[in-house]
Design a protein around this motif. Structure first.
Motif, PDB file in Angstrom:
ATOM      1  N   PHE A 107       0.809  -1.210   0.000  1.00  0.00           N
ATOM      2  CA  PHE A 107       0.000   0.000   0.000  1.00  0.00           C
ATOM      3  C   PHE A 107       0.843   1.260   0.000  1.00  0.00           C
ATOM      4  O   PHE A 107       1.927   1.310   0.593  1.00  0.00           O
ATOM      5  CB  PHE A 107      -0.910   0.034   1.237  1.00  0.00           C
ATOM      6  CG  PHE A 107      -2.119  -0.850   1.127  1.00  0.00           C
ATOM      7  CD1 PHE A 107      -2.043  -2.193   1.437  1.00  0.00           C
ATOM      8  CD2 PHE A 107      -3.342  -0.326   0.726  1.00  0.00           C
ATOM      9  CE1 PHE A 107      -3.156  -3.016   1.344  1.00  0.00           C
ATOM     10  CE2 PHE A 107      -4.468  -1.129   0.634  1.00  0.00           C
ATOM     11  CZ  PHE A 107      -4.374  -2.480   0.945  1.00  0.00           C
ATOM     12  N   GLY A 108       0.313   2.288  -0.656  1.00  0.00           N
ATOM     13  CA  GLY A 108       0.873   3.614  -0.525  1.00  0.00           C
ATOM     14  C   GLY A 108       0.355   4.280   0.745  1.00  0.00           C
ATOM     15  O   GLY A 108      -0.497   3.722   1.441  1.00  0.00           O
ATOM     16  N   PRO A 109       0.840   5.480   1.048  1.00  0.00           N
ATOM     17  CA  PRO A 109       0.445   6.165   2.276  1.00  0.00           C
ATOM     18  C   PRO A 109      -0.941   6.774   2.213  1.00  0.00           C
ATOM     19  O   PRO A 109      -1.488   7.179   3.237  1.00  0.00           O
ATOM     20  CB  PRO A 109       1.512   7.249   2.434  1.00  0.00           C
ATOM     21  CG  PRO A 109       1.967   7.524   1.040  1.00  0.00           C
ATOM     22  CD  PRO A 109       1.881   6.218   0.306  1.00  0.00           C
TER      23      PRO A 109
ATOM     24  N   TYR B  36      -3.563  -7.075   8.190  1.00  0.00           N
ATOM     25  CA  TYR B  36      -2.697  -5.949   7.880  1.00  0.00           C
ATOM     26  C   TYR B  36      -2.564  -5.098   9.127  1.00  0.00           C
ATOM     27  O   TYR B  36      -3.464  -5.020   9.956  1.00  0.00           O
ATOM     28  CB  TYR B  36      -3.293  -5.091   6.764  1.00  0.00           C
ATOM     29  CG  TYR B  36      -3.122  -5.638   5.371  1.00  0.00           C
ATOM     30  CD1 TYR B  36      -4.006  -6.586   4.874  1.00  0.00           C
ATOM     31  CD2 TYR B  36      -2.082  -5.206   4.559  1.00  0.00           C
ATOM     32  CE1 TYR B  36      -3.855  -7.094   3.595  1.00  0.00           C
ATOM     33  CE2 TYR B  36      -1.928  -5.712   3.272  1.00  0.00           C
ATOM     34  CZ  TYR B  36      -2.825  -6.653   2.802  1.00  0.00           C
ATOM     35  OH  TYR B  36      -2.675  -7.150   1.539  1.00  0.00           O
ATOM     36  N   ALA B  41      -0.662   7.725   9.295  1.00  0.00           N
ATOM     37  CA  ALA B  41      -0.079   8.394   8.123  1.00  0.00           C
ATOM     38  C   ALA B  41       0.698   7.443   7.210  1.00  0.00           C
ATOM     39  O   ALA B  41       1.481   7.894   6.368  1.00  0.00           O
ATOM     40  CB  ALA B  41       0.812   9.560   8.539  1.00  0.00           C
ATOM     41  N   GLU B  42       0.521   6.154   7.408  1.00  0.00           N
ATOM     42  CA  GLU B  42       1.142   5.185   6.511  1.00  0.00           C
ATOM     43  C   GLU B  42       0.076   4.268   5.941  1.00  0.00           C
ATOM     44  O   GLU B  42      -1.016   4.136   6.502  1.00  0.00           O
ATOM     45  CB  GLU B  42       2.179   4.337   7.253  1.00  0.00           C
ATOM     46  CG  GLU B  42       3.369   5.132   7.754  1.00  0.00           C
ATOM     47  CD  GLU B  42       4.392   4.237   8.441  1.00  0.00           C
ATOM     48  OE1 GLU B  42       5.304   4.775   9.083  1.00  0.00           O
ATOM     49  OE2 GLU B  42       4.270   2.998   8.339  1.00  0.00           O
ATOM     50  N   GLY B  43       0.392   3.616   4.816  1.00  0.00           N
ATOM     51  CA  GLY B  43      -0.524   2.619   4.289  1.00  0.00           C
ATOM     52  C   GLY B  43      -0.431   1.333   5.083  1.00  0.00           C
ATOM     53  O   GLY B  43       0.542   1.094   5.798  1.00  0.00           O
ATOM     54  N   PRO B  44      -1.451   0.490   4.999  1.00  0.00           N
ATOM     55  CA  PRO B  44      -1.393  -0.807   5.681  1.00  0.00           C
ATOM     56  C   PRO B  44      -0.238  -1.652   5.157  1.00  0.00           C
ATOM     57  O   PRO B  44       0.114  -1.577   3.978  1.00  0.00           O
ATOM     58  CB  PRO B  44      -2.741  -1.452   5.328  1.00  0.00           C
ATOM     59  CG  PRO B  44      -3.624  -0.329   4.900  1.00  0.00           C
ATOM     60  CD  PRO B  44      -2.721   0.679   4.276  1.00  0.00           C
ATOM     61  N   PHE B  46       1.219  -5.709   5.075  1.00  0.00           N
ATOM     62  CA  PHE B  46       0.812  -7.100   5.239  1.00  0.00           C
ATOM     63  C   PHE B  46       1.505  -7.712   6.448  1.00  0.00           C
ATOM     64  O   PHE B  46       2.697  -7.505   6.686  1.00  0.00           O
ATOM     65  CB  PHE B  46       1.181  -7.879   3.972  1.00  0.00           C
ATOM     66  CG  PHE B  46       1.016  -9.361   4.108  1.00  0.00           C
ATOM     67  CD1 PHE B  46       2.128 -10.176   4.273  1.00  0.00           C
ATOM     68  CD2 PHE B  46      -0.236  -9.935   4.081  1.00  0.00           C
ATOM     69  CE1 PHE B  46       1.983 -11.541   4.393  1.00  0.00           C
ATOM     70  CE2 PHE B  46      -0.387 -11.298   4.203  1.00  0.00           C
ATOM     71  CZ  PHE B  46       0.726 -12.106   4.363  1.00  0.00           C
ATOM     72  N   PHE B  89      -6.179  -4.542  10.562  1.00  0.00           N
ATOM     73  CA  PHE B  89      -7.318  -4.849   9.698  1.00  0.00           C
ATOM     74  C   PHE B  89      -7.277  -6.319   9.306  1.00  0.00           C
ATOM     75  O   PHE B  89      -6.217  -6.839   8.955  1.00  0.00           O
ATOM     76  CB  PHE B  89      -7.252  -4.024   8.411  1.00  0.00           C
ATOM     77  CG  PHE B  89      -7.449  -2.558   8.594  1.00  0.00           C
ATOM     78  CD1 PHE B  89      -6.365  -1.702   8.700  1.00  0.00           C
ATOM     79  CD2 PHE B  89      -8.726  -2.021   8.651  1.00  0.00           C
ATOM     80  CE1 PHE B  89      -6.536  -0.340   8.861  1.00  0.00           C
ATOM     81  CE2 PHE B  89      -8.912  -0.661   8.819  1.00  0.00           C
ATOM     82  CZ  PHE B  89      -7.818   0.181   8.918  1.00  0.00           C
TER      83      PHE B  89
END
Lengths: 116, 113
Positions: A107-109, B36, B41-44, B46, B89
Motif C-alpha cells: 500500500f501507498g500512504p 494488515y 499516516a502510513e498505508g497498511p 501485510f 485490519f
C-alpha cells in the motif's frame, strides 16, 4: 527500493469540483488496486487493474468515479463533481502477480481528500 | 453490507501479555484471509495470511487462527510489544474473485509499557 507512492498526500476541494489522485506502483508490479477508507470504516474496494486486462470496476460507488492506468504503470483516480461524502483517505496498492492466494498487496500512504 | 466485521474498535494490552484481535465474516465463499497492520499516516502493511485449508498459521510472535464453521478468525500476538501499537485490519477474498478483498473496519491496539 521505492514503495508505492501517492500524490497529493492531502487534498482539500470544494463541493462540485473535480479531483485527480495519482498512484505510482512499485516497478514491475502488474496489479494495481484503489481503495477508500471513510472515517471509522474499513477499506472499501474501488477498482482493480491487472496488466492489459479490462479493469474490475465493480467497487466504484457512482459514475462520478473513474480510473485509468497508463502504460501498465501509473494510475489516476478521478472524482467528478465531488460531494462531501467523498471525503475519505484514498489508498492505492500494487502487487506483483494476480495470484491472490500467495500475493501481497503493498500500500501507498494514501491521499486524504476533504470536500468542503 | 459489511461482509467482514471487527467488532472491537480498540484493545489495550500490557507489554509482554497476549493480544487477541478478532474478526468475523459472513460470506462462506471466502477462502483466503489476511491481517494488515497500519501506523498513522502510513498505508497498511501485510502481516500474516491463512488459507481455508488450514486452521492455524504462525509467523514469529504472530499466529492467525481460522474457525471456518464459526466464520471467525483471530490474530494472536505473543508477547505484545509497544511497537505493536497500531490499527489491525483483517481482510478476506473468495476463490471466484480472488483479486477483490473485503476489509474489516480495524481494531486499534495499544500496548502499554
Amino acid at each position: 527500493g521505492a514503495g508505492v507512492s501517492q500524490s497529493p498526500s492531502n487534498k482539500v476541494t470544494e463541493k462540485g469540483k473535480d479531483v485527480e489522485l495519482r498512484c505510482d506502483p512499485i516497478s514491475g508490479h502488474t496489479a494495481l488496486y484503489w481503495y477508500r477508507q471513510s472515517l471509522g470504516q474499513g477499506l472499501e474496494f474501488l477498482i482493480y487493474f491487472q496488466g492489459n486486462s479490462a479493469p474490475d470496476k465493480s467497487g466504484l460507488p457512482s459514475d462520478r468515479f473513474s480510473a485509468e492506468r497508463t502504460g501498465g504503470s501509473v494510475s489516476t483516480l478521478t472524482i467528478q463533481r465531488t460531494q462531501q461524502e467523498d471525503s475519505a483517505v484514498y489508498l492505492c496498492a500494487s502487487s506483483l502477480t494476480p495470484q491472490g492466494y500467495t500475493d501481497t498487496q503493498y500500500f501507498g500512504p494514501g491521499t486524504r481528500l476533504t470536500v468542503l | 453490507d459489511q461482509q467482514v466485521k471487527q467488532n472491537s474498535p480498540s484493545l489495550s494490552v500490557q507489554e509482554g501479555r497476549i493480544s487477541i484481535l478478532n474478526c468475523d465474516y459472513t460470506n462462506s465463499m471466502f477462502d483466503y484471509f489476511l491481517w494488515y497492520k497500519k501506523y498513522p499516516a502510513e498505508g497498511p502493511t501485510f502481516l500474516i495470511s491463512i488459507s481455508s485449508i488450514k486452521d492455524k498459521n504462525e509467523d514469529g510472535r504472530f499466529t492467525v487462527f481460522l474457525n471456518k464453521s464459526a466464520k471467525h478468525l483471530s490474530l494472536h500476538i505473543v508477547p505484545s510489544q509497544p511497537g505493536d501499537s497500531a490499527v489491525y485490519f483483517c481482510a478476506a477474498s473468495g476463490r471466484y474473485n480472488f483479486n477483490k478483498f473485503y476489509f474489516g473496519s480495524g481494531t486499534k491496539l495499544n500496548v502499554k509499557p
